[in-house]
Scaffold this active site. Structure first.
Site, PDB file in Angstrom:
ATOM      1  CG  ASP A 129      -6.230  -6.314  12.165  1.00 52.43           C
ATOM      2  OD1 ASP A 129      -6.316  -7.549  12.333  1.00 52.43           O
ATOM      3  OD2 ASP A 129      -5.187  -5.773  11.737  1.00 52.43           O
ATOM      4  CG  HIS A 130      -6.987 -10.119   9.944  1.00 52.83           C
ATOM      5  ND1 HIS A 130      -6.177  -9.046  10.198  1.00 52.83           N
ATOM      6  CD2 HIS A 130      -6.441 -10.748   8.857  1.00 52.83           C
ATOM      7  CE1 HIS A 130      -5.188  -9.022   9.321  1.00 52.83           C
ATOM      8  NE2 HIS A 130      -5.336 -10.022   8.493  1.00 52.83           N
ATOM      9  CG  ASP A 194      -0.772  -9.321   8.207  1.00 47.76           C
ATOM     10  OD1 ASP A 194      -1.951  -9.703   8.309  1.00 47.76           O
ATOM     11  OD2 ASP A 194      -0.354  -8.693   7.215  1.00 47.76           O
ATOM     12  NE  ARG A 479      -0.905 -10.599  -0.582  1.00 46.27           N
ATOM     13  CZ  ARG A 479      -0.180 -10.833   0.504  1.00 46.27           C
ATOM     14  NH1 ARG A 479      -0.729 -11.401   1.555  1.00 46.27           N
ATOM     15  NH2 ARG A 479       1.101 -10.506   0.556  1.00 46.27           N
ATOM     16  CB  SER A 674      -1.675 -14.137   4.055  1.00 51.43           C
ATOM     17  OG  SER A 674      -2.574 -13.296   3.397  1.00 51.43           O
ATOM     18  NE  ARG A 676      -4.483 -16.567   5.247  1.00 50.77           N
ATOM     19  CZ  ARG A 676      -5.111 -16.080   4.179  1.00 50.77           C
ATOM     20  NH1 ARG A 676      -5.592 -16.892   3.273  1.00 50.77           N
ATOM     21  NH2 ARG A 676      -5.253 -14.786   4.030  1.00 50.77           N
TER      22      ARG A 676
END
Length: 793
Positions: A129-130, A194, A479, A674, A676
């Protein structure tokens, strides 16, 4: 009595209790085994936990966490009181499921591969999806994005086939919406790579955003460690009406608590007001709990959950969950349960909020927006409106937006600015197409994007005419950090509900309040919007849509599948283990002193960099390029010891090649945003040894520990002002702390040597647990887990 002895004694005493609970009838429905929490086992664990805690009333969050403990007897450390556990002890947990989005799944799976296991220990899913850029519309955007990212998608699909992980390909939908529609269930505990994984809490789960290394814990069956959260209760009274929506609950709460207010807490909602919310509305609220720093958020089981489970083809799970809750109270807090803090929100008086710019906690009631805009000299004109994303892409959201568009259409109004719509999943897209919603959107000038994250996470191509200077956009996203959506640091993203975004596109003016003001029509009449109306669930049910977007329901590992990674690829790179600790105190040089907000977007930028998520060396070239140098005010600028100016990652690479270990110093909530893990992987890869800050965001601090970095916070925040780039920082008691398994009083002392020769000591705090000490000594958590798995084999 020592803890181990107490645990053995308690375990013996609980055997009778564990078997006394009749769970014989609690069996996962046929065909739903991998999607049903192991309720029988969880209830037995919870019974042990309650006995150990003297039957103290528990919150919902505690029930789900305690039922997933590897050893519930270890709650004996609390001596019968949860107050002695919250915020103090570390839990070892067995999550039920793992979900990974494509950008983070690459590194998670590359790490999993190093463990040498033939399959995953728990069900998992991969969601593409990203990496899909939003620009012209779903069909063309999806085609070009698949072509651009084919190597990565092929890699992820082959990993799914080899290890038995569900693969949701590009165009199938956004991870959190798919999880809500297929996997989230009351009482579930899930990890997701995520930060908005808590979205699943809208369906009564405990779902926690983590880095890839944490996901590997669960995928390998290694107990996952979490510091026991405190519990923040949010009491909802009254009922939403008119323009107020679930989004306004969380944007209002963010304004009350700030981006750090939920750190160390699970947010648990309760009160009469909960009953009036839809399941997808609760998911919106839980999704944005990440914006207050919360570990996760959750709701007690409601009729809305039951309706949603049945509507999404999970009726047998819905019936079982309802029975388990009815008979055991598993999905609701005990009467008398105590919260560490309580916030009350009256839904009867709640006004829509608009949050921003540049931070999700700057909350302005819509009635004050015009005044606030003028006070802050924000631009008056809005340049684009965007709805959808993982936060607000439900059928209810879309139908409310369409009700506003139909009002405008009937009055002859046309949008004044570009409008983009992102469906959350193929199921949502297909259903709103069948029901005419997409036709209404497109007829009124909207561009319907692919079922993917797109503009929300920086995958937005605004074209050749994209604003280069300061401009305003309105979105229903979660965000809004600088440069997050379109790469322009001066784009001001204001977060609000899809209802407000949709109404604002007809004015394009920050001074417009759709609740009270009118718009002049061409004939001179004044038009005023009526409050939106929408359906909680489609009256004709959901439809699945295109079959090609759905994976095999119960994938079986195919060991002979080869996972190919070309050594010449610039998108994927096999991992080399980080070096183990050398047994010495750390000796570092301060490379950069960061000023102000430093999110994971600042540390490891997204947008165009997302294509390098599977290539550690390439993506490390973005390390801290968004950070502001405290000493010079410059962005992405650091200075070598001889005064030569470099980009921040360029100086890191230079010092790494010179064998000069470095440290970065920063301010509050470092690593906000995030989940991340590249924000931890890249500094480690480029020769960083430690990060010293005023405070950390939870996920980022954990990610640093997982990669063998030492995260420290100032014992005295004023010591931040004493440090300068080029200072030498050396630990003096690291060896002692590691020898004691982290249990040394929580302090690491650092000797600072200024370039002038002056020396002094700075006390710093650490939160290293016994397991995290082992990660540090091994060089990373993956090194440690891999060694354990090899020893077991």
């Amino acid at each position: 009595m020592m803890l181990a002895s107490r645990v053995r004694a308690l375990r013996a005493s609980q055997r009778g209790l564990a078997t006394a609970i009749n769970t014989d009838s609690i069996v996962a429905p046929k065909g739903f085994e991998s999607r049903t929490p192991p309720y029988a086992k969880l209830l037995k664990n919870l019974a042990v936990a309650k006995r150990v805690l003297n039957n103290q009333p528990l919150t919902l969050a505690e029930k789900i966490l305690y039922s997933h403990l590897v050893e519930p007897e270890e709650l004996a450390v609390g001596k019968g009181s949860t107050a002695n556990i919250r915020g103090v002890e570390y839990f070892k947990l067995n999550p039920d499921r793992v979900a990974m989005q494509d950008a983070s799944a690459q590194m998670a799976l590359l790490q999993f591969m190093t463990c040498g296991m033939p399959n995953t220990a728990v069900p998992g899913s991969i969601h593409c999806d990203h990496l899909i850029v939003g620009k012209d519309g779903a069909k063309s955007d999806l085609k070009s994005s698949i072509a651009t990212n084919k190597e990565v998608f092929d890699f992820l699909q082959s990993c799914g086939e080899k290890y038995g992980i569900q693969f949701w390909g590009p165009g199938s939908g956004i991870i959190h919406q798919i999880v809500l529609e297929n996997f989230s269930v009351p009482g579930l505990m899930m990890l997701g790579t995520d930060s908005h994984t808590p979205n699943a809490g809208g369906l009564g789960a405990i779902a926690i955003g983590v880095g890839g290394a944490d996901a590997v814990d669960a995928l390998t069956g290694t107990p996952w460690e979490l510091k026991a959260p405190k519990i923040l209760g949010v009491k909802l009274t009254g009922q939403l009406s008119g323009w107020s929506s679930p989004k306004d609950i969380i944007t209002h709460l963010a304004g009350l608590l700030t981006v750090r207010g939920g750190t160390g807490f699970i947010v648990e909602y309760f009160g009469e007001g909960v009953k009036s919310l839809s399941c997808t509305g609760m998911a919106t609220i839980c999704n944005m709990g990440a914006e207050i720093g919360a570990t996760t958020s959750t709701f007690p089981m409601q009729d809305a959950h039951y309706r949603y489970l049945r509507a999404t083809n999970r009726a047998p799970i819905a019936d079982l969950a309802r029975d388990v809750n009815k008979n055991f109270g598993f999905m609701t807090a005990d009467e008398g349960a105590q919260y560490d803090q309580v916030v009350e929100i009256d839904l009867n008086t709640l006004e829509p909020s608009v949050n921003g710019p540049f931070t999700p906690d700057l909350s302005t009631p819509i009635s004050k927006l015009s005044e606030t805009t003028k006070e802050n000299k924000w631009p008056q004109n809005i340049t684009a409106g965007l709805i959808g994303s993982c936060t607000n892409s439900s059928y209810q959201d879309m139908s409310r937006a369409v009700s506003i568009m139909k009002q405008a259409e009937k009055a002859g109004l046309k949008p004044k600015i570009p409008f983009f719509v992102t469906p959350g999943s193929e199921q949502i897209r297909a259903t709103i197409e069948r029901d005419g919603l997409i036709e209404t959107f497109e007829k009124n000038g909207a561009i319907v994007l692919a079922n993917a994250c797109g503009p929300c996470i920086g995958q937005w191509d605004r074209g050749a005419n994209a604003p280069k200077d300061t401009n305003v956009i309105f979105t229903s996203f979660n965000r809004n950090f600088r440069a997050r959506n379109d790469g322009n640091r001066n784009t001001m993203n204001f977060l609000t509900s899809p209802d407000i975004v949709t109404a604002m596109i007809y004015s394009g003016d920050m001074n417009f309040n759709p609740l009270t003001q009118t718009i002049k029509l061409q004939n001179g009449d004044e038009f005023k919007f009526q409050p939106p109306a929408g359906e909680e669930l489609p009256s004709n049910g959901f439809i699945a849509g295109r079959e090609e977007f759905y994976p095999e329901l119960e994938p079986v590992p195919v060991p002979e599948v080869q996972v190919e990674v070309s050594p010449d690829s610039d998108r994927l790179q096999l991992l080399e283990p980080f070096e183990a600790w050398d047994g010495k105190e750390l000796s570092t040089t301060l490379l950069l002193k960061v000023e102000g907000k430093c999110t994971t977007d600042h540390i490891s930028a997204a947008g165009a960099w997302l294509k390098y998520k599977g290539h550690l060396e390439n993506i490390s070239n973005n390390t801290l390029i968004g950070a502001q140098n405290k000493e010079t005010g410059e962005v992405n600028t650091a200075y070598d010891l001889d005064g030569t100016s470099y980009g921040i990652p360029e100086l890191m690479i230079k010092w790494k090649n010179e064998n000069r270990p470095w440290i970065v110093v920063a301010e509050h909530n470092y690593g906000e945003g995030s989940a991340r893990e590249h924000a931890a992987l890249s500094p480690r890869f480029l020769g960083g040894k430690a990060i010293l800050v005023k405070s950390f965001a939870r996920i980022h601090e954990t990610n640093l520990k997982k990669q063998g970095m030492l995260p420290l916070t100032f014992a005295n925040e004023s010591d931040y002002d004493k440090l300068s780039a080029g200072d030498k920082l050396e630990t003096t008691n690291l060896i002692d702390m590691l020898e004691k398994g982290g249990d040394n009083g929580g302090i690491i002392n650092i000797k600072v040597t200024k370039r002038s020769g002056e020396t002094f000591e700075v006390p710093c705090k650490h939160t290293m647990s016994k397991d995290q000490v082992e990660f540090f000594k091994a060089g990373s958590a993956i090194n440690y887990i891999g060694r354990l798995k090899r020893e077991q084999q």
